[in-house]
Design a protein around this motif. Structure first.
Motif, PDB file in Angstrom:
ATOM      1  N   GLY A  53      90.166  46.680  92.722  1.00 26.80           N
ATOM      2  CA  GLY A  53      91.256  46.634  93.780  1.00 26.80           C
ATOM      3  C   GLY A  53      91.393  47.868  94.391  1.00 26.80           C
ATOM      4  N   PRO A  55      90.235  49.003  97.955  1.00 20.44           N
ATOM      5  CA  PRO A  55      89.685  48.606  98.954  1.00 20.44           C
ATOM      6  C   PRO A  55      88.966  49.404  99.963  1.00 20.44           C
ATOM      7  CG  PRO A  55      92.123  48.554  99.666  1.00 20.44           C
ATOM      8  CD  PRO A  55      91.728  49.080  98.219  1.00 20.44           C
ATOM      9  N   LEU A  57      86.727  51.534 102.579  1.00 20.82           N
ATOM     10  CA  LEU A  57      86.134  50.982 104.044  1.00 20.82           C
ATOM     11  C   LEU A  57      85.117  52.109 104.313  1.00 20.82           C
ATOM     12  CD1 LEU A  57      89.343  49.902 105.913  1.00 20.82           C
ATOM     13  CD2 LEU A  57      87.749  48.550 104.731  1.00 20.82           C
ATOM     14  N   ALA A 112      95.600  51.628  97.208  1.00 15.36           N
ATOM     15  CA  ALA A 112      95.722  50.605  98.394  1.00 15.36           C
ATOM     16  C   ALA A 112      95.536  51.008  99.791  1.00 15.36           C
ATOM     17  CB  ALA A 112      96.924  49.562  98.207  1.00 15.36           C
ATOM     18  N   ASP A 113      96.402  50.954 100.393  1.00 14.69           N
ATOM     19  CA  ASP A 113      96.520  51.497 101.960  1.00 14.69           C
ATOM     20  C   ASP A 113      95.973  52.632 102.081  1.00 14.69           C
ATOM     21  OD1 ASP A 113      97.488  48.909 102.230  1.00 14.69           O
ATOM     22  OD2 ASP A 113      99.687  49.620 102.390  1.00 14.69           O
ATOM     23  N   ALA A 116      92.431  53.108 101.665  1.00 13.44           N
ATOM     24  CA  ALA A 116      91.640  52.688 102.445  1.00 13.44           C
ATOM     25  C   ALA A 116      91.536  53.403 103.647  1.00 13.44           C
ATOM     26  CB  ALA A 116      92.164  51.098 103.183  1.00 13.44           C
ATOM     27  N   VAL A 247      83.014  44.006 103.124  1.00 12.16           N
ATOM     28  CA  VAL A 247      84.138  43.262 102.858  1.00 12.16           C
ATOM     29  C   VAL A 247      84.104  41.941 103.030  1.00 12.16           C
ATOM     30  CG1 VAL A 247      86.548  43.845 103.494  1.00 12.16           C
ATOM     31  CG2 VAL A 247      85.065  45.898 103.367  1.00 12.16           C
TER      32      VAL A 247
END
Lengths: 349, 292
Positions: A53, A55, A57, A112-113, A116, A247
């Protein structure tokens, strides 16, 4: 995984191994190589982005790392171009994994954010480094690799099998992860990391190891790619579109499933290549790609396999109890017969 | 020492522009918990609008700001309503990240289709002149940019702190659920908030166009710098973004003058890593369960 699942995996491998024997055209093999590459990349990304979980990039940075690793090894060491460069791949993967460990250790303090954001920053920093360290990487001029001396008729074969190897390795690792305690740990991290830490999951170790394995696989694919392309430069090898590809394909097929990323790649890469072929110039291509991207996110945010999985589960429930359960959320929470048993996150698909 | 002071001056002047861009970004995060990866693309898009107005109608890029602000506000609202509002699931924040990335790619595609990919710059009469005070150079464009950014930030501050809408926004930032229960129309606040965030890109775009040559791919450099600033300042904190922008751009300028301009953009990343090691929530961020 059931016996049926095992048979499915075996079939998949056998079909792909035998495909080149049918005397396919060069362009078909070329397309297949890219499909296998993205399937492998997406599967590797899925370990971090899907199961844990997180993410990321920034995986394209490690793709570029693998590409440059192989390219620069050619420049500085005596390597016969032939089959020998493929022996470098495990080394490239290992090196990327080693670089990934400290990076993961720092960046995975965030979630999370912010994670990323940090990883996307890594992507641009890697690109800047590749441009700026021109004495090492050749800067904007790029690096050329020797053209492989394979017979023209079977020129694509070694690259095809190398990409296939990376893909199968990714799938095996994913399978082993799902079946083991690591998979459960990742599940708990994705669900609620603070609670996972509280009940004694080795959160940090599991996360960092998963990240390192994931970027190692990505770097191996990057190494094969560089040898196949025979010429790389920073904007080409460390490309945000490569990250986006991983992704997107994982999201399309289904996050945190074994086959989801593969399915996503086998759908999207041909579409991608078709768009590139039809629209040529990269402006329209970029627009079309972004539109496909938006459509997938808006229409099927959960991915194909989880959606099918839910539908099948609901149908089975209707057959068993005679009552339909219209709400997917309730179905997910476990119907009659599966109460109290945690539903493995699509482990079978 | 002279070069160092000069670097600090340039850094602070440029920092104002970054502060403006980053404040829009952090505002959007504060209201909607959306990391807007399209902010850089919006700035470049605004720069192209100013460029188009300048080359076809001779409108000065600074005078064009009111026009482009309106246009960017409309575009922002449109993006929110069309692409972000439909996301309702619990992992909306992860999806919105990817959606804004897709929007950035879409904007990049549109920009390179319309204006091609060669570098453009807006050359006004005053582009290269500068004032000299005590032996130090103050490039006119950067001074104007700095003042303008302060002006825009001041307007933003007034909007957030002195209007009813601003109160609704701040309430949503603090606690979306309670705000909704007390009658804040969260959907409208989200749309308008995204619009305002995009509108800050307008002024920033005009200024950016005056300062640097740009093409459709420039948003990649911009977004990584903006994201570093926003994380450094603490996601969602407008004041933090302003201070972080000044810190980062000053240190980047100092590196550019003392070491090499090639490595100045690298400063952003080094600072970011240091922050993550020492204080993961950023300078002015609050620890939020599940976020950091």
């Amino acid at each position: 995984m059931t016996r049926f699942g095992l048979a499915r995996g075996g079939m998949f491998a056998v079909v792909l191994v035998s495909l080149p024997l049918f005397g396919l055209q060069h362009w078909v093999l070329n397309l297949l190589i890219f499909t296998l590459m993205y399937a492998g990349l997406s599967s590797a990304w899925n370990l971090v982005g899907g199961f844990a979980g997180y993410p990321s990039l920034g995986h394209a940075a490690f793709f570029g790392f693998g590409a440059y690793f192989v390219a620069l090894w050619f420049q500085h060491h005596q390597v016969t171009s032939g089959y020998e460069p493929f022996l470098l791949l495990p080394l490239a993967g290992l090196a990327a994994a080693l670089v990934g460990v400290p990076f993961a250790y720092v960046s995975m303090r965030t979630r999370a954010d912010v994670f990323a954001i940090v990883t996307i920053t890594l992507l641009f920093v890697a690109q800047t480094l590749a441009y700026n360290l021109s004495s090492l990487t050749g800067g904007a001029q790029g690096v050329a690799l020797p053209i492989a001396p394979f017979a023209l008729r079977r020129y694509e074969w070694p690259f095809y099998y190398a990409m296939l190897g990376v893909l199968l390795l990714s799938l095996l690792i994913t399978f082993a992860t799902i079946r083991s305690k690591v998979g459960l740990s990742l599940d708990s991290i994705a669900a609620d990391e603070d609670k996972a830490l509280g009940v004694g999951v080795h959160v940090q170790g599991v996360k960092v190891t998963t990240f390192a394995v994931s970027v190692g696989l990505v770097a191996m694919a990057g190494g094969v790619w560089a040898y196949y392309q025979t010429f790389i430069y920073p904007g080409f090898a460390i490309d945000p579109l490569i990250t986006i590809g991983m992704v997107l394909m994982t999201f399309l097929g289904g996050r945190a499933t074994l086959w989801g990323p593969v399915l996503g790649a086998f759908i999207l890469v041909p579409v991608q290549q078709y768009l590139a072929y039809q629209l040529g110039a990269n402006q329209l291509y970029l627009i079309a790609y972004a539109v496909v991207f938006l459509l997938i996110m808006l229409l099927m945010p959960r991915g194909i396999l989880p959606t099918i999985h839910d539908r099948m589960r609901r149908r089975r429930q209707i057959q068993q109890t005679g009552t339909g359960d219209p709400s997917p959320d309730l179905a997910l929470a476990g119907g009659p017969g599966s109460q109290g048993v945690p539903v493995p996150k699509g482990g079978d698909l | 020492v002279h070069a160092l002071v000069q670097g600090v001056i340039l850094g602070i002047l440029t920092g104002g522009v970054y502060a403006l861009m980053a404040s829009g970004q952090t505002l959007i995060f504060g209201i909607m918990k959306v990391v807007n990866l399209a902010q850089g693309a919006l700035v470049i898009f605004a720069a192209y609008l100013a460029y188009a107005l300048f080359t076809s109608f001779g409108v000065d890029p600074l005078l064009a700001i009111p026009i482009t602000t309106l246009a960017m506000f409309g575009l922002g609202v449109l993006i929110q309503v069309a692409f972000l509002r439909p996301l309702k699931r619990e992992d909306a924040s992860q999806l919105s990240l990817l959606v804004t990335f897709a929007v950035a790619l879409l904007l990049e595609g549109v920009m390179s289709a319309v204006w091609k990919t060669d570098y453009r710059s807006i050359n006004t009469g005053y582009a290269n002149s500068s004032w000299a005070v005590l032996d130090f150079q103050f490039p006119i464009v950067r001074v104007i940019a700095f003042v303008l950014s302060l002006l825009a930030l001041g307007l933003l501050f007034l909007l957030l702190n002195r209007t009813k809408f601003g109160r609704a926004v701040r309430a949503t930032v603090q606690n979306p659920m309670s705000a909704q229960l007390l009658g804040v129309e969260s959907k409208r606040v989200a749309a308008l908030g995204f619009g305002i965030g995009a509108a800050t890109a307008a002024a920033a775009g005009s200024v950016y166009g005056l300062l640097y040559p740009f093409n459709s791919g420039s948003h990649y450099d911009l977004i990584s710098e903006l994201l570093s600033i926003v994380v450094l300042g603490g996601l969602g904190s407008v004041g933090g973004a302003v201070i972080a922008a000044l810190i980062v751009s000053t240190s980047a300028a100092v590196v550019a003058t003392t070491i090499s301009p090639v490595w100045s953009s690298f400063t952003f990343f080094v600072i970011l890593i240091l922050v993550l090691v020492i204080r993961p929530q950023g300078l002015f961020g609050t620890v939020e369960r599940g976020a950091i």
